[in-house]
Design an enzyme around this catalytic site. Structure first.
Site, PDB file in Angstrom:
ATOM      1  N   SER A   6      92.948 -42.746  -6.844  1.00 49.88           N
ATOM      2  CA  SER A   6      92.608 -43.074  -5.465  1.00 49.88           C
ATOM      3  C   SER A   6      91.117 -43.387  -5.439  1.00 49.88           C
ATOM      4  CB  SER A   6      92.995 -41.918  -4.541  1.00 49.88           C
ATOM      5  OG  SER A   6      92.972 -42.366  -3.204  1.00 49.88           O
TER       6      SER A   6
ATOM      7  N   ASP B 107     101.438 -57.580 -12.957  1.00 48.33           N
ATOM      8  CA  ASP B 107     101.146 -58.754 -12.116  1.00 48.33           C
ATOM      9  C   ASP B 107     100.486 -58.365 -10.802  1.00 48.33           C
ATOM     10  OD1 ASP B 107     102.225 -60.348 -14.045  1.00 48.33           O
ATOM     11  OD2 ASP B 107     104.159 -60.624 -13.043  1.00 48.33           O
TER      12      ASP B 107
ATOM     13  N   LYS C 192      89.973 -46.914  -8.189  1.00 50.47           N
ATOM     14  CA  LYS C 192      91.072 -47.871  -8.386  1.00 50.47           C
ATOM     15  C   LYS C 192      90.625 -49.157  -9.081  1.00 50.47           C
ATOM     16  CE  LYS C 192      94.255 -46.518  -4.704  1.00 50.47           C
ATOM     17  NZ  LYS C 192      95.065 -47.022  -3.596  1.00 50.47           N
TER      18      LYS C 192
ATOM     19  N   SER D  41      94.869 -33.742  -1.480  1.00 48.92           N
ATOM     20  CA  SER D  41      95.997 -34.644  -1.766  1.00 48.92           C
ATOM     21  C   SER D  41      97.356 -33.948  -1.669  1.00 48.92           C
ATOM     22  CB  SER D  41      95.830 -35.219  -3.172  1.00 48.92           C
ATOM     23  OG  SER D  41      96.979 -35.948  -3.550  1.00 48.92           O
TER      24      SER D  41
ATOM     25  N   GLY E 224     102.983 -44.180   8.014  1.00 51.79           N
ATOM     26  CA  GLY E 224     102.599 -44.371   6.616  1.00 51.79           C
ATOM     27  C   GLY E 224     103.088 -43.319   5.638  1.00 51.79           C
TER      28      GLY E 224
ATOM     29  N   GLY F 135      93.762 -55.918   9.220  1.00 48.61           N
ATOM     30  CA  GLY F 135      92.912 -55.281   8.220  1.00 48.61           C
ATOM     31  C   GLY F 135      92.990 -55.984   6.875  1.00 48.61           C
ATOM     32  N   ALA F 136      91.964 -55.748   6.043  1.00 50.57           N
ATOM     33  CA  ALA F 136      91.921 -56.404   4.728  1.00 50.57           C
ATOM     34  C   ALA F 136      91.318 -55.494   3.665  1.00 50.57           C
ATOM     35  CB  ALA F 136      91.122 -57.701   4.827  1.00 50.57           C
ATOM     36  N   GLY F 137      91.471 -54.179   3.841  1.00 52.78           N
ATOM     37  CA  GLY F 137      90.974 -53.217   2.857  1.00 52.78           C
ATOM     38  C   GLY F 137      91.945 -53.060   1.697  1.00 52.78           C
ATOM     39  N   GLY F 138      91.802 -51.965   0.960  1.00 54.74           N
ATOM     40  CA  GLY F 138      92.615 -51.743  -0.239  1.00 54.74           C
ATOM     41  C   GLY F 138      94.110 -51.737   0.022  1.00 54.74           C
TER      42      GLY F 138
END
Length: 284
Positions: free
Chosen positions: A67, A83, A71, A20, A250, A129-132
């Site tokens: 991570s 929220d 999570k 990390s 990113g 994409g639809a991950g985390g």
């Protein structure tokens, strides 16, 4: 760095996590803001998660970042959720407020803060994409007033993705359009009317592949973003820039989600420009 009896700890908790760069970012920030803190990486087994969370109170820590794979697993051990953490169903930051442990998810805020001169309110977004990471961007976009979201996943992932989007609609009243990535004409149509195109998949980490076909035409004003930062310029970003579009990797998301967490812990602004300089030197 000053270490004494008053030094407060923060940590990133995951498995694996020794690679990390969060300690690099946060320890720079503690030093630059004269905050008596130290940030470490804890690689733990799932069986140690409850004890690790209890240690936040026990040792009067600022809090922790999380991570994969913790999570979602951390949620039962917390007193309250923000929220966006509730909408996403995942927490990446725990804040110790006088012994009350509050779960936040700063990924989405970090993502939108890293976009140059851009606000999502009233805009249209196409998300791959639809991950985390995608879920955190989705939820934050809805909270920030996005007008339309088109999510593209591979057709084999449609069934798995739909329940989360239905739940999101129940909670917010906002309908997200779900489409199959294989339908190139639909992808082209959605991108043509979008203000922001985001790759939230891992496609491109190999430095060779791209999540979209190269014959897609991008509208001139479209901002293109990739959540990948290694390589620094993915084929997807290179392709977008070759069409004349502004494109962002990113690394900014990583920095600004850390800055959000730092502010929640310390009440201080992270000196992002100074740290950005060090990060780009390290990863470019």
């Amino acid at each position: 760095m000053k270490l004494d009896g008053y030094t407060r700890l923060a940590a990133v908790v995951a498995n694996p996590i020794k690679h990390s760069i969060s300690p690099f970012i946060h320890n720079r920030a503690f030093e630059a803001t004269a905050t008596n803190g130290a940030y470490v990486a804890w690689e733990i087994e799932a069986s140690d998660l409850a004890e690790t969370v209890a240690n936040i109170r026990r040792y009067q820590m600022f809090g922790i970042n999380l991570s994969m794979p913790y999570k979602e697993q951390v949620i039962p051990y917390l007193d309250k959720l923000s929220d966006e953490a509730r909408l996403i169903g995942a927490v990446n930051t725990v804040v110790n407020e006088n012994g009350n442990l509050i779960g936040y998810n700063t990924d989405g805020k970090g993502f939108f803060k890293c976009l140059p001169s851009f606000t999502i309110s009233g805009k249209k977004m196409t998300l791959l994409g639809a991950g985390g990471a995608a879920k955190s961007i989705l939820a934050q976009a809805i909270l920030d007033g996005v007008s339309q979201i088109s999510v593209f996943v591979r057709s084999v992932s449609m069934e798995k993705t739909r329940p989360y989007l239905d739940k999101l609609q129940e909670q917010t009243g906002f309908k997200v359009d779900l489409c199959a990535l294989e339908y190139v004409s639909e992808l082209q149509a959605r991108i043509a009317e979008s203000d922001l195109l985001v790759n939230a998949t891992s496609v491109g980490m190999d430095g060779q592949s791209s999540p979209v076909p190269e014959n897609i035409v991008l509208p001139e004003t479209l901002l293109v973003a990739d959540i990948i930062y290694q390589p620094f310029e993915t084929p997807f970003l290179k392709w977008a820039r070759s069409q004349g579009n502004p494109a962002v990797n990113g690394l900014g998301m990583l920095l600004y989600q850390a800055a959000e967490a730092f502010q929640l812990w310390t009440g201080k602004e992270m000196p992002t420009e100074e740290i950005w300089q060090s990060l780009t030197e390290k990863y470019q």
